[in-house]
Design an enzyme around this catalytic site. Structure first.
Site, PDB file in Angstrom:
ATOM      1  N   LYS A  45      41.089  39.852  37.285  1.00 37.21           N
ATOM      2  CA  LYS A  45      39.861  40.525  38.187  1.00 37.21           C
ATOM      3  C   LYS A  45      39.713  41.935  37.988  1.00 37.21           C
ATOM      4  O   LYS A  45      38.750  42.307  37.761  1.00 37.21           O
ATOM      5  CB  LYS A  45      40.189  40.128  39.724  1.00 37.21           C
ATOM      6  N   GLN A  89      45.332  39.490  47.400  1.00 39.00           N
ATOM      7  CA  GLN A  89      45.506  38.368  46.674  1.00 39.00           C
ATOM      8  C   GLN A  89      46.355  37.512  47.561  1.00 39.00           C
ATOM      9  O   GLN A  89      47.582  38.073  48.071  1.00 39.00           O
ATOM     10  CB  GLN A  89      46.254  38.762  45.469  1.00 39.00           C
ATOM     11  N   ASP A 112      36.245  38.316  49.268  1.00 41.10           N
ATOM     12  CA  ASP A 112      36.748  36.833  49.121  1.00 41.10           C
ATOM     13  C   ASP A 112      36.010  35.827  50.095  1.00 41.10           C
ATOM     14  O   ASP A 112      36.060  34.724  50.046  1.00 41.10           O
ATOM     15  CB  ASP A 112      38.330  36.800  49.252  1.00 41.10           C
TER      16      ASP A 112
END
Length: 285
Positions: A45, A89, A112
């Protein structure tokens, strides 16, 4: 075959143009601990974000970081105007409440798309940030001109990051949607009815060729690591029946990261369009 790599490159090029137009887009990723898979995902990412001109901040915390310290960091990042998108994460170490961490993220920076506020907006059909994988699937269907309106769509899997959100997106695009899961009886009866079949359960080749309707569009979200390599939830022989099929690897995976970058730009635009907060007037007796 639906070429996810080529389409992801196209999306990244679009994002790069938008970043240049906005002049500055900021992203902060937070990794707690040293889980090998998480480190790979964060590195991918970060690399992708930097390649399109996003100012990407890579924050790493020790595995024993107290929950209170993580929440304090997230509060600081929420308040930082240089940060447009914020990603924690998952999974987090066991002593940290994942729900508390997710809910501590500003919904406007939740690239997200898993904050309850964004999940609720998706449920209600209102604008918001949506998880990258479902967004990528919808972009694939659009790019390959696969008709959604009026189609019968079957989603196998009910996770909060793929199954449920893609079901809502397909429903909003006027498909007739069925959600199947581990307790569904006679799975084949449902999948054979699907014009659009999304397999997202993480079980190797759970969808056999005999379970795919002739002419269907099949989206394989599964990523199952074996000694022989990486394979999906759909048996490759399904290509004999499907009109469209995403390969594993090279299908949904590249699109997920590309759409997270797209979400970062979406968040940046939304924050710039948001009117400044008006201070509350002091009450005078």
């Amino acid at each position: 075959m639906i070429d996810g790599r080529a389409l992801a490159a196209k999306v990244r090029a679009e994002v790069a143009l938008e970043v240049a137009e906005l002049r500055h887009v900021g992203l902060a990723t937070v990794l707690v601990g040293d889980d090998p898979a998480s480190e790979v995902y964060i590195s991918l990412k970060q690399k992708a974000a930097q390649a399109v001109g996003i100012d990407a901040r890579d924050i790493r915390l020790p595995a024993d970081t107290p929950e209170s310290e993580l929440l304090a960091l997230l509060a600081d990042l929420n308040a930082d105007d240089a940060v447009d998108g914020l990603l924690v994460q998952l999974p987090l170490p066991g002593h940290i409440d994942e729900s508390a961490a997710v809910e501590a993220i500003d919904p406007g920076k939740d690239i997200d798309g898993i904050h309850p506020m964004n999940a609720g907006r998706l449920y209600l059909g209102r604008p918001g940030l949506v998880p990258g994988t479902p967004l990528g699937i919808m972009r694939m269907l659009e790019e390959y001109e696969i008709e959604i309106e009026g189609a019968r769509a079957v989603v196998v899997g009910r996770s909060i990051i793929v199954g449920k959100p893609i079901a809502h997106l397909l429903l909003q695009a006027n498909a007739t949607v069925t959600i199947c899961h581990s307790r569904t009886e006679d799975l084949e009866r449902h999948t054979l009815d699907a014009d659009i079949l999304v397999a997202a359960v993480g079980r190797l080749h759970v969808i056999g060729a005999e379970m795919v309707k002739a002419g269907a569009a099949v989206i394989d979200v599964g990523m199952n690591r074996t000694e022989e390599g990486l394979f999906g939830d759909v048996d490759p022989s399904a290509a004999e029946h499907a009109a469209y099929l995403t390969p594993v690897p090279g299908g949904v995976g590249p699109m997920t990261i590309a759409m997270v970058l797209k979400n970062t730009v979406t968040a940046a635009r939304s924050r710039r369009d948001r009117p400044p907060e008006t201070p509350l007037a002091k009450h005078v007796d």
